[in-house]
Design a protein around this motif. Structure first.
Motif, PDB file in Angstrom:
ATOM      1  N   ASP A  71       0.848  -1.351   0.041  1.00 58.66           N
ATOM      2  CA  ASP A  71      -0.080  -0.020  -0.011  1.00 58.66           C
ATOM      3  C   ASP A  71       0.858   1.275   0.030  1.00 58.66           C
ATOM      4  O   ASP A  71       0.645   2.337  -0.652  1.00 58.66           O
ATOM      5  CB  ASP A  71      -1.014   0.144   1.302  1.00 58.66           C
ATOM      6  N   GLU A 113      -8.183   7.624  -5.431  1.00 61.74           N
ATOM      7  CA  GLU A 113      -8.434   6.538  -4.436  1.00 61.74           C
ATOM      8  C   GLU A 113      -8.753   5.296  -5.291  1.00 61.74           C
ATOM      9  O   GLU A 113      -8.544   4.269  -4.985  1.00 61.74           O
ATOM     10  CB  GLU A 113      -9.493   6.835  -3.691  1.00 61.74           C
ATOM     11  N   ALA A 114      -9.516   5.664  -6.374  1.00 63.80           N
ATOM     12  CA  ALA A 114     -10.044   4.435  -7.272  1.00 63.80           C
ATOM     13  C   ALA A 114      -8.529   3.977  -8.042  1.00 63.80           C
ATOM     14  O   ALA A 114      -8.474   2.768  -8.249  1.00 63.80           O
ATOM     15  CB  ALA A 114     -10.811   5.067  -8.431  1.00 63.80           C
ATOM     16  N   ARG A 117      -7.166   1.521  -5.467  1.00 63.20           N
ATOM     17  CA  ARG A 117      -7.653   0.294  -5.520  1.00 63.20           C
ATOM     18  C   ARG A 117      -7.637  -0.707  -6.691  1.00 63.20           C
ATOM     19  O   ARG A 117      -7.365  -1.825  -6.567  1.00 63.20           O
ATOM     20  CB  ARG A 117      -9.375   0.631  -5.360  1.00 63.20           C
ATOM     21  N   TYR A 118      -7.506   0.062  -7.683  1.00 60.97           N
ATOM     22  CA  TYR A 118      -7.256  -0.854  -9.141  1.00 60.97           C
ATOM     23  C   TYR A 118      -5.730  -1.468  -8.749  1.00 60.97           C
ATOM     24  O   TYR A 118      -5.506  -2.591  -9.310  1.00 60.97           O
ATOM     25  CB  TYR A 118      -7.437  -0.160 -10.123  1.00 60.97           C
ATOM     26  N   LYS A 121      -4.017  -2.090  -6.374  1.00 61.91           N
ATOM     27  CA  LYS A 121      -4.178  -3.024  -5.166  1.00 61.91           C
ATOM     28  C   LYS A 121      -4.505  -4.392  -5.608  1.00 61.91           C
ATOM     29  O   LYS A 121      -3.992  -5.402  -5.176  1.00 61.91           O
ATOM     30  CB  LYS A 121      -4.776  -2.524  -3.899  1.00 61.91           C
ATOM     31  N   ASP A 122      -5.536  -4.450  -6.206  1.00 58.44           N
ATOM     32  CA  ASP A 122      -6.396  -5.544  -6.762  1.00 58.44           C
ATOM     33  C   ASP A 122      -5.545  -6.169  -7.746  1.00 58.44           C
ATOM     34  O   ASP A 122      -5.377  -7.356  -7.802  1.00 58.44           O
ATOM     35  CB  ASP A 122      -7.695  -5.096  -7.565  1.00 58.44           C
TER      36      ASP A 122
END
Length: 463
Positions: free
Chosen positions: A118, A135-136, A139-140, A142-143
């Motif tokens: 992270d 933030e999006a 998240r992408y 991290k996925d």
């Protein structure tokens, strides 16, 4: 034609050998990078946030990949020279060393990404001129990373095998495995992204399947074709490696590992400096680097040719031939890079148009591509110079030459211009590229000195 230029032009036998060594590697690199381009385009159709998230992870994985290459490079020097000498046992021992090194690096890297992933991702996330959801993007990224961690072990082991095969002049099999893998990746990308609507996770899953496919092809072929890969016979019967060889590989190889690790970290730090101009720069850099890597295959292949051809000449004791062929390889590399760079500059405005992103990102990407194209002959020369120095075991010098240069010159220039000037990304990027010219001057001096002309197998004693 002067005697100087005649010395730069090889005969038919020389170019035939170069052709048969570089062509499979070139094809492999072109196909791999072309599919990476398709992958990048497919993810790019999902949106700028998805493309930026994947680009951040790929930049971080770039460090892992080069650490693996650095881990096998030291032993790879000895693999090529042992093969040139006809020493099968020596090649087998170097493969064992590579497997140990890449295994350790894969484990350490997994732990770093699991516990600090992270924080590493957020280093690249900065607000810019465009309204991109930070933030999006996080998240992408991290996925995508969670799935990609599965690829570490097969990629590491496969590279150890492929490097040994290439060092023994078996360049076709790694190429075939790569063709199958990247074809699999491309097909599954289309299915997972567009049919099953899995987004960036689908892109990562396609890569996982492709990496395992390549792993099984290379390893199974090597163990079922012992007549072409005699070094694999008994490779797992015991990992007792001659102490003198392990010492020599550690002495010669550890600087290479450090070089690849810190060089890739330096490149990542420079990209991080660029990213402070906004998330749109991350997206543009992603497009530019993916496309330019496709064209850079020209000098990537020549770097491998230098390592193989020059390394084998040195191992066989033919030192004058090593110097002669190296000079010709460097000249051919610069000529080809000039032609390919010109072609890249012509088509640079076309590639960004394919992406589903803003006009500003497309324009930035096109300009970055043109600048990269202009400097391709420079990068081609320094890349082949690095492999020349490495082939003769001058790994501490290569560390200073490659890694030391980026941290002493390129990165400080990028950070100073980013933090203390108002320069836009294009002039900033251009100035950082100009710094590479200093490296050309250093390259010429080191090559002419002849310090790299060494037969390492003569000093390696078996115990």
């Amino acid at each position: 034609m002067t005697a100087f230029f005649k010395s730069l032009i090889g005969d038919k036998a020389f170019y035939k050998r170069v052709f048969f060594i570089t062509l499979p590697i070139l094809i492999q690199n072109i196909i791999t990078n072309f599919v990476s381009l398709l992958d990048n385009i497919m993810v790019g159709t999902l949106g700028t946030e998805q493309m930026s998230g994947v680009a951040i992870i790929n930049q971080l994985l770039f460090v892992f990949n080069l650490c693996i290459f650095g881990a096998i490079s030291g032993a790879g020097i000895f693999s090529a020279q042992f093969h040139g000498k006809g020493d099968v046992k020596g090649v087998r021992d170097t493969l064992r060393i590579k497997l140990i090194f890449v295994g350790v690096i894969a484990i350490i890297s997994e732990l770093i990404f699991i516990f600090f992933g992270d924080e590493l991702i957020r280093m690249f996330l900065h607000e810019g001129k465009e309204d991109i959801d930070i933030e999006a993007t996080f998240r992408y990224a991290k996925d995508y990373l969670k799935v990609m961690l599965v690829t570490f072990p097969p990629f590491a082991i496969m590279q150890a095998y492929s490097d040994t095969l290439r060092s023994t002049s078996e360049t076709v099999l790694p190429m075939k495995a790569s063709v199958v893998a990247v074809s699999t990746n491309a097909c599954l990308n289309a299915v997972f992204i567009y049919v099953l609507h899995l987004g960036v996770v689908g892109a990562a899953l396609a890569t996982v399947v492709a990496r395992f496919t390549e792993f099984f092809i290379v390893v199974i072929w090597t163990h079922t074709h012992k007549e072409k890969a005699p070094f694999v016979v008994g490779v797992y019967r015991g990992f007792k490696i001659p102490g003198a060889l392990m010492k020599d590989v550690m002495v010669k190889g550890f600087p290479l590992l450090l070089n690849e690790a810190f060089w890739s970290l330096g490149m990542t730090a420079i990209v991080n400096a660029y990213s402070q101009h906004g998330a749109e720069v991350v997206a543009a850099q992603s497009i530019s680097s993916t496309v330019s890597n496709l064209f850079n295959c020209a000098f990537f292949a020549f770097g491998n040719a230098v390592a193989i051809i020059v390394g084998q000449h040195l191992g066989s004791g033919n030192l004058e031939k090593a110097k002669q062929d190296d000079k010709r390889l460097l000249f051919a590399c610069v000529v080809i890079c000039t032609v390919v760079g010109g072609l890249m500059a012509l088509v640079a405005p076309l590639f960004p148009m394919i992406y589903n992103t803003s006009d500003n990102v497309k324009d930035l990407a096109a300009q970055l591509l043109i600048i990269s194209a202009l400097f391709m002959p420079v990068h081609g020369f320094t890349h082949s110079s690095y492999f020349t120095l490495r082939s003769g075991g001058k790994t501490i010098i290569t560390f200073i030459f490659d890694c030391g240069f980026i941290w002493a010159f390129s990165y400080p220039v990028a950070m100073l211009l980013t933090n203390f000037t108002s320069l836009a990304i294009i002039p900033l990027y251009t100035i950082v590229q100009c710094v590479e010219i200093v490296k050309v001057v250093v390259s010429v001096f080191l090559l002419k000195s002849g310090i790299w002309v060494n037969n390492l197998t003569e000093s390696t004693k078996k115990i």
